[in-house]
Design a protein around this motif. Structure first.
Motif, PDB file in Angstrom:
ATOM      1  N   TRP A 120       0.802  -1.233   0.000  1.00  0.00           N
ATOM      2  CA  TRP A 120       0.000   0.000   0.000  1.00  0.00           C
ATOM      3  C   TRP A 120       0.835   1.283   0.000  1.00  0.00           C
ATOM      4  O   TRP A 120       0.309   2.373  -0.202  1.00  0.00           O
ATOM      5  N   VAL A 121       2.121   1.210   0.214  1.00  0.00           N
ATOM      6  CA  VAL A 121       2.939   2.425   0.287  1.00  0.00           C
ATOM      7  C   VAL A 121       2.956   3.134  -1.068  1.00  0.00           C
ATOM      8  O   VAL A 121       3.197   2.493  -2.099  1.00  0.00           O
ATOM      9  N   PRO A 122       2.714   4.427  -1.115  1.00  0.00           N
ATOM     10  CA  PRO A 122       2.782   5.165  -2.382  1.00  0.00           C
ATOM     11  C   PRO A 122       4.158   5.039  -3.027  1.00  0.00           C
ATOM     12  O   PRO A 122       5.183   5.002  -2.354  1.00  0.00           O
ATOM     13  N   GLY A 123       4.170   4.964  -4.349  1.00  0.00           N
ATOM     14  CA  GLY A 123       5.416   4.926  -5.078  1.00  0.00           C
ATOM     15  C   GLY A 123       6.023   3.558  -5.297  1.00  0.00           C
ATOM     16  O   GLY A 123       7.066   3.438  -5.948  1.00  0.00           O
ATOM     17  N   LEU A 124       5.389   2.512  -4.776  1.00  0.00           N
ATOM     18  CA  LEU A 124       5.948   1.172  -4.958  1.00  0.00           C
ATOM     19  C   LEU A 124       5.973   0.755  -6.429  1.00  0.00           C
ATOM     20  O   LEU A 124       6.843  -0.020  -6.853  1.00  0.00           O
TER      21      LEU A 124
END
Length: 453
Positions: A67-71
């Motif tokens: 869910w972390v942005p930018g993955l």
């Protein structure tokens, strides 16, 4: 039977409320919060089904859910350099966490998933995750001590930490100065400051007590060297009602009995109204919380500062409200390749920089502590470099905290009890006693070995 669950299996619940990682605004967003608000995005990216098809080559792609942005961009970077171990990313939304559990149990889960460290023991017990110990034997020193401990269950390593929640105390510098009260560094000074401040102005409290905000309880018990569980040999020891927890309970009971804390549920309009009105002079919480002040209390810019969390004896030790990790799930056939990707994702300097600047995590990898983003100053906090405080906190958090089976149910038992404490229906000490007994009963019913059981 420590790692095997019988017919009485009580599966873990997700941590409730805004303290769950998916709903928090990241700490890195402080730099842009005044220009672009909003919580961590839960919307999917890539294809319409939420899958980012960035895998290349003919090798079978590892399925990675997070869910972390930018993955997505990080996965693309990895795939360009590692065509022999391609990765395909899916952005988690809504109840995807529960979908993962069901999929793994059916033999159809992804290979890698981002997971709250509080839920990891249930994944181990239910054989949903694979140990990666042999591939990360030299990695311990790359991470902060508390975050590394969070991915260990028994004697094995079951993932790599990706973000943590070290704690510090945000305080209204103007209010304390107005009443001649020094910033407390010990809990003895903290209680004295609470009494002096409320005596000087009955409408002002040093802190708020939010019965449902379990993260604030976890951070205090963590700082005191306590835990919910411990492991002895092949058995679980339930320590919810430990001396460390009772020490924290006694402190909060004294403050509540003397009407020195404002009882209010965090995240509600009433809570933010109280903070904006100057009725709450300190908030002790994790590194992701300062942005909440910027977004919800913009008119108080320049009035807040951040100091280390007070301690019992003045020593340098802070709490941790919990974090997230990446794990390799049962059914993944390329354990070595998956671990190779996770090692790069969570400790490579360039990857960690992106996790901080784009993903908004507070790093667990020590290499991230040198990132320029953690040295920035913020006008809202009087041009203070606030992450100097949180960085020190991350390095001094104890390694005593151990999550255990059905960790989320212990959270629920405690917050249910704290609701009654707030109205005088019971005490903090009694809530711990009851929650401890309930946890023992659950583990025994599940067929797990329990110390003294």
């Amino acid at each position: 039977m420590m790692w095997t669950v019988g017919a009485g299996d009580n599966r873990a619940a997700n941590r409730p409320g805004p303290s769950a990682g998916l709903s928090r605004r990241s700490f890195a967003a402080l730099g842009t919060a005044l220009g672009a608000g909003g919580l961590l995005s839960a919307c999917s990216s890539g294809d319409e089904d939420g899958t980012s098809d960035t895998a290349g080559g003919s090798a079978q792609a590892l399925q990675f859910w997070g869910w972390v942005p930018g993955l997505e961009d990080l996965v693309e970077t990895w795939n360009a350099a590692n065509p022999d171990v391609p990765v395909e990313f899916h952005r988690m939304t809504g109840d995807d966490g529960k979908k993962v559990e069901a999929a793994v149990d059916a033999g159809a889960g992804p290979d890698i998933v981002q997971l709250s460290t509080h839920d990891l023991p249930d994944y181990v017990i239910n054989e949903r995750v694979q140990a990666i110990t042999e591939y990360v034997s030299d990695d311990e020193n790359l991470y902060t001590p508390a975050s590394w401990k969070s991915v260990i269950v028994g004697e094995d390593v079951y993932g790599l930490p990706q973000g943590s929640g070290p704690t510090a105390m945000m305080y209204r510098e103007d209010i304390l100065q107005q009443h001649g009260i020094a910033v407390p560094t010990t809990y003895e000074e903290y209680e004295a400051a609470a009494a002096a401040l409320h005596a000087a102005d009955p409408n002002v409290y040093l802190a708020g007590f939010s019965p449902s905000e379990i993260g604030q309880w976890v951070q205090d018990v963590s700082q005191a060297g306590g835990s919910y569980f411990a492991i002895e040999g092949q058995a679980w020891d339930v320590v919810v009602d430990s001396p460390a927890s009772q020490e924290v309970a006694a402190r909060w009971q004294r403050l509540l009995d003397a009407d020195l804390v404002k009882v209010t549920q965090m995240w509600t309009p009433d809570y933010w109204a109280a903070v904006n009105a100057g009725q709450i002079a300190t908030i002790t919480y994790a590194a992701w919380f300062p942005v909440q002040l910027i977004e919800n209390c913009a008119d108080l810019s320049g009035k807040w500062k951040i100091a280390p969390q007070p301690t019992s004896g003045g020593e340098a030790v802070a709490g941790d409200s919990g974090g997230a990790a990446n794990v390799v799930l049962a059914g993944a056939t390329d354990l070595e390749g998956a671990t190779k990707f996770l090692r790069w994702l969570n400790s490579d300097p360039e990857s960690v920089t992106k996790l901080i600047s784009v993903g908004g995590i507070f790093p667990t990898a020590k290499v991230g502590f040198d990132d320029p983003a953690l040295s920035e100053t913020f006008p809202y906090f009087g041009d203070q470099a606030i992450y100097d405080v949180y960085r020190d906190a991350a390095e001094t958090a104890p390694t005593t905290w151990t999550d255990g089976p059905a960790n989320g149910q212990v959270d629920a038992d405690i917050t249910d009890g704290f609701g009654k404490v707030a109205t005088g229906g019971t005490t903090f000490a009694q809530v711990l006693t009851d929650a401890d007994a309930a946890a023992v009963a659950r583990l025994q019913k599940a067929g797990l070995d329990v110390v003294g059981g």
